[in-house]
Design an enzyme around this catalytic site. Structure first.
Site, mmCIF file in Angstrom:
data_model
loop_
_atom_site.group_PDB
_atom_site.id
_atom_site.type_symbol
_atom_site.label_atom_id
_atom_site.label_comp_id
_atom_site.label_asym_id
_atom_site.label_seq_id
_atom_site.Cartn_x
_atom_site.Cartn_y
_atom_site.Cartn_z
ATOM 1 N N CYS A 177 0.849 -1.193 0.000
ATOM 2 C CA CYS A 177 0.000 0.000 0.000
ATOM 3 C C CYS A 177 0.882 1.240 0.000
ATOM 4 O O CYS A 177 1.783 1.355 0.826
ATOM 5 C CB CYS A 177 -0.894 -0.026 1.238
ATOM 6 S SG CYS A 177 -1.923 1.443 1.406
ATOM 7 N N CYS B 80 0.136 3.051 3.637
ATOM 8 C CA CYS B 80 0.493 2.497 4.951
ATOM 9 C C CYS B 80 1.535 1.395 4.880
ATOM 10 O O CYS B 80 1.931 0.857 5.912
ATOM 11 C CB CYS B 80 -0.753 2.008 5.677
ATOM 12 S SG CYS B 80 -1.412 0.475 5.005
ATOM 13 N N CYS C 172 -7.627 -0.818 0.915
ATOM 14 C CA CYS C 172 -6.663 -1.392 1.849
ATOM 15 C C CYS C 172 -7.365 -1.598 3.192
ATOM 16 O O CYS C 172 -7.970 -0.678 3.731
ATOM 17 C CB CYS C 172 -5.486 -0.434 2.016
ATOM 18 S SG CYS C 172 -4.343 -0.932 3.316
ATOM 19 N N CYS D 208 -5.627 0.768 6.114
ATOM 20 C CA CYS D 208 -5.744 2.234 6.207
ATOM 21 C C CYS D 208 -6.941 2.777 5.443
ATOM 22 O O CYS D 208 -7.209 3.968 5.511
ATOM 23 C CB CYS D 208 -4.454 2.906 5.738
ATOM 24 S SG CYS D 208 -4.243 2.861 3.952
ATOM 25 N N CYS E 57 -8.423 -5.088 -10.328
ATOM 26 C CA CYS E 57 -7.967 -4.060 -11.257
ATOM 27 C C CYS E 57 -7.511 -2.873 -10.410
ATOM 28 O O CYS E 57 -8.330 -2.127 -9.878
ATOM 29 C CB CYS E 57 -9.138 -3.693 -12.167
ATOM 30 S SG CYS E 57 -8.717 -2.507 -13.431
HETATM 31 ZN ZN LIG Z 1 -3.030 0.951 3.366
#
Ligand SMILES: [Zn+2]
Length: 132
Positions: A47, A50, A96, A99, A119
């Protein structure tokens, strides 16, 4: 696990304007422009906000869509799915789980074994190459 939170100032300092728009406002980078669209390098996609590991290059495939595509997340629970009815379509938004950053959408037209196509926006991800 408590959700990781960041202030707007922290995010704007850490992210490019495009990364901020995509992850915080559910933006979409133009097709075929993302840095990871056709990347074949081995590694872990984290990510951008985060740093949690989200996808492995082992499940990345060439979907032809213009965005990096994966047939499953690196571990169940690393991403969250939400129904997205924006733009007059019913899609499944992928965020995610750590976060809440917007990552992209998942579609039921992926390859075996899952039949799913995650995607993703390159702007939401940071590839950590394997031999590092
Ligand atoms: Zn994240």
């Amino acid at each position: 696990m408590p959700r990781k939170t960041f202030t707007e100032e922290e995010l704007k300092a850490k992210l490019t304007p495009q990364q901020y728009e995509v992850t915080q406002h559910a933006g979409t980078e133009p097709a075929f422009t993302g840095i990871y669209n056709s990347t074949k390098e081995k590694g872990v996609y984290r990510c951008i906000v985060c740093d949690e590991p989200l996808f492995s290059s082992d499940t990345k495939y060439e979907s032809g869509s213009g965005w990096p595509s994966f047939w499953q997340p690196i571990e169940p629970g690393k991403v969250e799915l939400h129904e997205d009815r924006s733009y007059g379509m019913v899609r499944t938004e992928v965020n995610c789980a750590s976060c809440g950053a917007h990552l992209g959408h998942v579609f039921p037209d992926g390859p075996r074994p899952t039949g799913e196509r995650y995607c993703m926006n390159s702007a939401s991800l940071n590839l950590e190459p394997m031999d590092k």
